[in-house]
Design an enzyme around this catalytic site. Structure first.
Site, PDB file in Angstrom:
ATOM      1  N   THR A 177      32.899  39.580  38.235  1.00 37.74           N
ATOM      2  CA  THR A 177      33.036  41.001  37.948  1.00 37.74           C
ATOM      3  C   THR A 177      31.827  41.506  37.163  1.00 37.74           C
ATOM      4  OG1 THR A 177      35.429  40.778  37.903  1.00 37.74           O
ATOM      5  CG2 THR A 177      34.502  42.643  36.698  1.00 37.74           C
ATOM      6  N   ARG A 205      46.072  40.811  46.003  1.00 41.69           N
ATOM      7  CA  ARG A 205      45.902  40.320  44.628  1.00 41.69           C
ATOM      8  C   ARG A 205      45.084  41.317  43.822  1.00 41.69           C
ATOM      9  NH1 ARG A 205      41.155  38.992  41.306  1.00 41.69           N
ATOM     10  NH2 ARG A 205      41.798  37.413  39.785  1.00 41.69           N
ATOM     11  N   GLY A 207      43.357  41.654  39.978  1.00 43.15           N
ATOM     12  CA  GLY A 207      43.017  40.942  38.753  1.00 43.15           C
ATOM     13  C   GLY A 207      43.033  41.848  37.546  1.00 43.15           C
ATOM     14  N   THR A 228      35.151  39.247  32.344  1.00 49.16           N
ATOM     15  CA  THR A 228      34.823  38.763  33.677  1.00 49.16           C
ATOM     16  C   THR A 228      35.384  37.348  33.823  1.00 49.16           C
ATOM     17  OG1 THR A 228      32.721  37.763  33.009  1.00 49.16           O
ATOM     18  CG2 THR A 228      32.667  40.072  33.678  1.00 49.16           C
TER      19      THR A 228
END
Length: 315
Positions: A177, A205, A207, A228
């Site tokens: 990320t 999904r 996150g 991240t």
């Protein structure tokens, strides 16, 4: 008047110069963060954000992003967004045009993006498709073909794919990320996060990147933070909020980041992967922590000619 500062996770250096140009001209941290992340999302060499992001287990690119304003703690986010190359801009539109909500997902996020007039794009580039096929192996060819009813072989392939998703690791090279945190001359602080998520993930999904308090949190009284890496760990540890809470208690940014990672490391997780975090305070102090030696973050101040790099504390 506050001196402008912008920091970002690895690979954010693609967008930080554009962010600092905005800040030096007296522009807002909100504009700076969005602009920086759009540059990252449009970077076709980066396979973890925007166009060219690695797809899920079905070969579809799903994007997550969020943005948060420190003075009001207003938050906008999208998750599992398909077909729109700049999710950070759609997240900002949620914040500004749909303030009764904070997070839109899937088809609803895409419908909202269409309503707002955002341009669509084919997010799965040839390079990302190649990486996906190589990772999944020759059997991925069975995904293509005529539209026939699923048989025993199809079900066996699906079961094998689920097991593959459990054990796949990211490809070699920089990954993860992207976070951007900016402080403007008016003293406003903004945090933004954008990602295509863990590669080959289960469809749908989501996150930590789209979750307030997990991957992104910003409170002007103390500072902002972003994460991240292993998003599920950050959600369970309420990672970004935990960092800001440590700032509120008087920790310096690096120590606050390290404390959160130390706590997250106590959580049982058979799929454990590295988690990293960054923090920027209301008065321009910054720091980060990570689990690997050599981890860095990018920085630009009013006197920077180009992005500089600072080491993260290793936990």
């Amino acid at each position: 008047m506050t001196e402008p500062v912008v920091i970002g996770s690895e690979r954010s250096e693609v967008g930080l110069p554009a962010a600092m140009e905005i800040l030096l001209s007296g522009g807002s941290a909100l504009d700076a963060v969005e602009t920086a992340l759009r540059r990252c999302e449009d970077n076709l060499e980066d396979h973890y954000v925007g166009t060219g992001g690695l797809p899920n287990a079905r070969g579809e690119v799903e994007l997550d992003a969020s943005i948060m304003i420190g003075s009001s703690r207003a938050f906008g986010a999208v998750a599992a967004l398909k077909g729109y190359p700049n999710p950070i801009s759609v997240a900002r539109a949620v914040l500004e045009k749909l303030p009764q909500h904070a997070l839109l997902v899937g088809e609803g996020a895409a419908f909202f993006a269409q309503e707002c007039g955002f341009a669509t794009a084919d997010l799965l580039t040839d390079e990302a498709r190649r990486l996906w096929r190589e990772a999944l192996g020759p059997s991925v060819e069975s995904v293509e073909g005529e539209n026939t009813a699923a048989g025993a072989g199809d079900e066996a392939y699906r079961a094998a794919s689920l097991e593959l998703v459990r054990r796949l690791a990211p490809h070699d090279g920089p990954w993860g990320t992207i976070n951007v945190l900016a402080l403007d001359r008016s003293g406003e602080l903004v945090v933004g996060v954008s990602t295509s998520g863990y590669p080959y993930k289960y469809p749908g999904r989501v996150g930590d990147s789209a979750i307030a308090g997990a991957g992104n949190y910003c409170d002007l009284r103390y500072g902002g933070a972003a994460c991240t890496g292993r998003g599920e760990l950050s959600m369970r540890a309420i990672g970004a909020r935990a960092v800001v809470e440590r700032l509120a208690l008087g920790d310096d940014p690096e120590s606050a980041c390290a404390a959160m990672l130390t706590d997250a490391a106590t959580l049982p997780d058979e799929f454990r992967a590295e988690l990293r975090t960054l923090a920027l305070t209301f008065d321009g102090r910054h720091g980060g922590a990570a689990g690997q030696v050599g981890s860095v973050y990018a920085l630009m101040t009013a006197t920077s000619a180009e992005p500089e790099f600072r080491a993260r504390r290793v936990v």
